[in-house]
Motif scaffolding. Structure first.
Motif, PDB file in Angstrom:
ATOM      1  N   TYR A 303       0.882  -1.234   0.052  1.00 17.73           N
ATOM      2  CA  TYR A 303      -0.047   0.066  -0.058  1.00 17.73           C
ATOM      3  C   TYR A 303       0.960   1.148  -0.016  1.00 17.73           C
ATOM      4  N   PRO A 304       0.624   2.091  -0.895  1.00 17.99           N
ATOM      5  CA  PRO A 304      -0.628   2.360  -1.875  1.00 17.99           C
ATOM      6  C   PRO A 304      -0.502   1.409  -3.167  1.00 17.99           C
ATOM      7  N   TRP A 305       0.581   0.922  -3.471  1.00 15.19           N
ATOM      8  CA  TRP A 305       0.607   0.141  -4.684  1.00 15.19           C
ATOM      9  C   TRP A 305       0.053  -1.058  -4.483  1.00 15.19           C
ATOM     10  N   ILE A 306      -1.151  -1.545  -4.207  1.00 17.05           N
ATOM     11  CA  ILE A 306      -1.649  -2.653  -3.950  1.00 17.05           C
ATOM     12  C   ILE A 306      -1.572  -3.497  -5.490  1.00 17.05           C
ATOM     13  N   ARG A 307      -2.087  -2.903  -6.219  1.00 19.60           N
ATOM     14  CA  ARG A 307      -2.114  -3.621  -7.826  1.00 19.60           C
ATOM     15  C   ARG A 307      -0.590  -4.097  -8.228  1.00 19.60           C
ATOM     16  N   GLU A 308       0.193  -3.201  -7.763  1.00 16.29           N
ATOM     17  CA  GLU A 308       1.679  -3.713  -8.220  1.00 16.29           C
ATOM     18  C   GLU A 308       1.984  -5.060  -7.547  1.00 16.29           C
ATOM     19  N   ALA A 309       1.846  -4.844  -6.113  1.00 20.05           N
ATOM     20  CA  ALA A 309       2.112  -5.988  -5.425  1.00 20.05           C
ATOM     21  C   ALA A 309       1.321  -7.335  -5.882  1.00 20.05           C
ATOM     22  N   ALA A 310       0.088  -7.138  -6.142  1.00 17.25           N
ATOM     23  CA  ALA A 310      -0.644  -8.237  -6.749  1.00 17.25           C
ATOM     24  C   ALA A 310       0.004  -8.863  -8.097  1.00 17.25           C
ATOM     25  N   ALA A 311       0.318  -7.970  -8.785  1.00 14.08           N
ATOM     26  CA  ALA A 311       0.816  -8.279 -10.391  1.00 14.08           C
ATOM     27  C   ALA A 311       2.036  -8.892 -10.075  1.00 14.08           C
ATOM     28  N   ILE A 312       3.249  -8.515  -8.918  1.00 14.49           N
ATOM     29  CA  ILE A 312       4.413  -9.107  -8.639  1.00 14.49           C
ATOM     30  C   ILE A 312       4.206 -10.716  -8.219  1.00 14.49           C
ATOM     31  N   ALA A 313       3.194 -10.643  -7.208  1.00 13.49           N
ATOM     32  CA  ALA A 313       2.998 -12.116  -6.792  1.00 13.49           C
ATOM     33  C   ALA A 313       2.494 -13.085  -7.711  1.00 13.49           C
ATOM     34  N   PHE A 314       1.551 -12.430  -8.612  1.00 12.44           N
ATOM     35  CA  PHE A 314       1.098 -13.008  -9.750  1.00 12.44           C
ATOM     36  C   PHE A 314       2.391 -13.773 -10.614  1.00 12.44           C
ATOM     37  N   SER A 315       3.277 -12.869 -10.943  1.00 12.10           N
ATOM     38  CA  SER A 315       4.288 -13.031 -11.764  1.00 12.10           C
ATOM     39  C   SER A 315       5.398 -13.707 -11.184  1.00 12.10           C
ATOM     40  N   PHE A 316       5.717 -13.607  -9.923  1.00 11.36           N
ATOM     41  CA  PHE A 316       7.054 -14.367  -9.523  1.00 11.36           C
ATOM     42  C   PHE A 316       6.332 -15.583  -8.443  1.00 11.36           C
ATOM     43  N   GLN A 317       6.869 -16.969  -8.831  1.00 11.41           N
ATOM     44  CA  GLN A 317       6.408 -17.782  -8.035  1.00 11.41           C
ATOM     45  C   GLN A 317       7.002 -17.777  -6.774  1.00 11.41           C
ATOM     46  N   ASN A 318       8.022 -17.246  -6.503  1.00 14.68           N
ATOM     47  CA  ASN A 318       8.688 -17.050  -5.132  1.00 14.68           C
ATOM     48  C   ASN A 318       8.152 -16.093  -4.252  1.00 14.68           C
ATOM     49  N   THR A 319       7.020 -15.091  -4.662  1.00 11.85           N
ATOM     50  CA  THR A 319       6.831 -14.043  -4.070  1.00 11.85           C
ATOM     51  C   THR A 319       5.424 -14.148  -3.626  1.00 11.85           C
ATOM     52  N   TYR A 320       5.159 -13.722  -1.994  1.00 12.40           N
ATOM     53  CA  TYR A 320       3.606 -13.770  -1.209  1.00 12.40           C
ATOM     54  C   TYR A 320       3.329 -12.643  -1.219  1.00 12.40           C
ATOM     55  N   ILE A 321       2.239 -12.160  -0.856  1.00  8.35           N
ATOM     56  CA  ILE A 321       1.502 -11.257  -0.235  1.00  8.35           C
ATOM     57  C   ILE A 321       1.124 -11.341   1.165  1.00  8.35           C
ATOM     58  N   ASP A 322       1.372 -10.372   1.875  1.00 13.77           N
ATOM     59  CA  ASP A 322       1.014 -10.244   3.365  1.00 13.77           C
ATOM     60  C   ASP A 322       0.171  -9.075   3.589  1.00 13.77           C
ATOM     61  N   PHE A 323      -1.092  -9.408   4.039  1.00 19.36           N
ATOM     62  CA  PHE A 323      -2.022  -8.440   4.233  1.00 19.36           C
ATOM     63  C   PHE A 323      -1.928  -7.637   5.824  1.00 19.36           C
ATOM     64  N   CYS A 324      -0.561  -7.841   6.254  1.00 16.63           N
ATOM     65  CA  CYS A 324      -0.334  -7.332   7.617  1.00 16.63           C
ATOM     66  C   CYS A 324      -0.554  -5.833   7.460  1.00 16.63           C
ATOM     67  N   TRP A 325      -1.214  -5.229   8.489  1.00 19.81           N
ATOM     68  CA  TRP A 325      -1.477  -3.660   8.637  1.00 19.81           C
ATOM     69  C   TRP A 325      -2.313  -3.234   7.626  1.00 19.81           C
ATOM     70  N   LEU A 326      -2.706  -3.616   6.376  1.00 22.73           N
ATOM     71  CA  LEU A 326      -3.298  -3.115   5.360  1.00 22.73           C
ATOM     72  C   LEU A 326      -5.008  -2.945   5.774  1.00 22.73           C
ATOM     73  N   PRO A 327      -5.284  -4.035   6.581  1.00 25.22           N
ATOM     74  CA  PRO A 327      -6.837  -3.439   6.866  1.00 25.22           C
ATOM     75  C   PRO A 327      -7.240  -2.573   7.795  1.00 25.22           C
ATOM     76  N   ILE A 328      -6.096  -2.328   8.793  1.00 21.38           N
ATOM     77  CA  ILE A 328      -6.294  -1.087   9.582  1.00 21.38           C
ATOM     78  C   ILE A 328      -5.827   0.230   9.116  1.00 21.38           C
ATOM     79  N   ILE A 329      -5.329   0.088   7.954  1.00 21.76           N
ATOM     80  CA  ILE A 329      -4.782   1.396   7.280  1.00 21.76           C
ATOM     81  C   ILE A 329      -5.939   1.954   6.576  1.00 21.76           C
ATOM     82  N   SER A 330      -6.435   1.013   5.529  1.00 19.28           N
ATOM     83  CA  SER A 330      -7.734   1.374   4.710  1.00 19.28           C
ATOM     84  C   SER A 330      -8.351  -0.012   4.514  1.00 19.28           C
ATOM     85  N   PRO A 331      -9.574  -0.188   5.212  1.00 18.91           N
ATOM     86  CA  PRO A 331     -10.284  -1.427   4.728  1.00 18.91           C
ATOM     87  C   PRO A 331     -10.687  -1.512   3.266  1.00 18.91           C
ATOM     88  N   SER A 332     -11.024  -0.217   2.709  1.00 19.41           N
ATOM     89  CA  SER A 332     -11.475  -0.225   1.550  1.00 19.41           C
ATOM     90  C   SER A 332     -10.330  -1.010   0.542  1.00 19.41           C
TER      91      SER A 332
END
Length: 409
Positions: A303-332
């Motif tokens: 955050y705020p580059w959430i779509r970049e993070a999603a694209a990276i995790a989709f493109s690289f087998q060795n990459t995960y996304i952690d939602f830590c902190w994000l729900p309490i920054i912006s639930p939306s």
């Protein structure tokens, strides 16, 4: 399970799921006991004072009410208020002096019990394991080794270009000389020190490495010849330029990742919301590509580059996304990223952590995320994009199974 599964049952199933919490800074009991605890500590441990100044006096509840009202709608405050209401039975939303006073009394009473933190995590949150980042004491023992699994914050290791240099938390890499009974004189010695720190961390049961370097510098780490890094070290801190420091740090980070590969240690990376101009997760792409056998976890959904993070995790087998902190920054933003993670088919590469300092805030953060997870999945079921059994499998993976497998817990 079938398509007739009721809305209430879907939410109830998720509410009762056990959790592996991938990131906390939970203060140990002895540290909390050293304070004259009040509601201020709960709000502080849940980021509220990142967005508003607290009153100068801890018992100025009138001033605290005025401060909190300035950030009406803040997800940080909403999350803390959920924790306080459901754990202590005191409603602080909207804030009142009486509610703050009563909550403070109950907080002080609760923390007289040394087992309070564990009870909140285990019984109220249903958290089975917590990955713990005690940055104020990066070599400290976990105070509850059955529940808390430590991660090693690596920031300090990039500050070995001169004695006395420290990271943003005040940590000095040369403190490890005492722990390891080892003296650094040469650049080769320093690399040996880094290796020994990581090896000892693995031996002591640390389950991952953690980079919060986005608070210290941009997270673009270029490839650097060892000779250039050695030349910087050999100057012993005399008249170093910012560019020279960057050269040294770039080399050391690459060296750490090579060792992480050897030791099979995943690496959690803070991305987004730090030194903002340098914290875009896209800066890490060269590392993800070069160190294909190292598992990288992008914190905070970038955050705020959430779509970049999603694209990276989709493109690289060795990459995960952690939602830590994000729900309490912006639930939306969390809802948007969660839906896209599911649609991209990478829910098996996603996880959650609270990223708080006190158990009450962790409770609120988890409740917030479980509600978002239930809401998004229910919408996808209602639109017949998912079946109920698929939705529950996704929830279980994100809340516990992915982390159990990745960190070998």
């Amino acid at each position: 399970m079938n398509a007739g599964f009721s809305d209430a049952r879907l939410w109830e199933e998720i509410a009762h799921m056990h959790v592996v919490d991938t990131h906390e800074h939970t203060y140990p009991p002895e540290l909390i006991a050293s304070k004259n605890l009040s509601i201020v500590d709960i709000l502080e441990g849940g980021y509220v004072f990142w967005v508003v100044q607290p009153p100068s006096r801890r018992d100025d509840f009138k001033g605290l009410v005025e401060s909190v009202k300035r950030i009406s709608g803040s997800a940080f405050y909403k999350m803390c208020s959920v924790g306080v209401k459901e754990i202590y039975g005191v409603d602080i939303d909207p804030p009142t002096e009486d509610a703050f006073r009563e909550a403070s009394r109950l907080v002080r009473k609760a923390y007289r019990d040394k087992g309070w933190i564990r009870r909140v995590f285990k019984e109220k949150c249903l958290i089975d394991k917590v990955l713990w980042d005690p940055y104020w004491n990066i070599w400290g023992e976990s105070f509850d080794p059955e529940l808390f699994k430590p991660v090693l914050r690596i920031n300090a290791l990039l500050f070995g270009y001169k004695r006395g240099a420290v990271d943003h938390n005040g940590n000095d890499p040369y403190m490890f000389e005492q722990y390891l009974n080892f003296r650094v004189e040469t650049f080769g010695d320093y690399l040996n020190l880094v290796d020994r720190v990581l090896e000892e961390a693995k031996r002591r049961g640390y389950v991952a490495l953690k980079s919060a370097l986005a608070y210290d510098r941009p997270i673009l780490f270029k490839e650097v010849d060892e000779s250039r890094a050695k030349a910087v070290f050999d100057k012993k801190g005399v008249e170093l330029t910012p560019r020279e420091i960057r050269v040294f740090q770039d080399f050391i980070l690459h060296h750490i990742l090579e060792k992480a590969d050897e030791l099979d240690l995943p690496v959690q990376f803070h991305t987004g919301l730090a030194l903002l101009e340098g914290s875009n997760p896209m800066n890490l792409v060269n590392l993800l590509r070069k160190y294909g056998r190292v598992t990288f976890i992008l914190f905070h959904g970038g955050y705020p580059w959430i779509r970049e993070a999603a694209a990276i995790a989709f493109s690289f087998q060795n990459t995960y996304i952690d939602f830590c902190w994000l729900p309490i920054i912006s639930p939306s933003a969390c809802r948007l990223l969660l839906r896209e993670v599911i649609e991209l088919g990478i829910s098996s590469k996603a996880m959650w952590g609270g990223d708080c300092w006190v158990a009450e805030a962790t409770y609120g953060a988890l409740k917030t995320f479980k509600n978002i997870l239930s809401e998004v999945l229910q919408e996808m079921v209602n639109k017949r994009y998912l079946k109920v059994d698929e939705a529950l499998e996704i929830a279980s993976r994100i809340l516990n199974e992915n982390a159990l497998q990745l960190f070998s817990l």
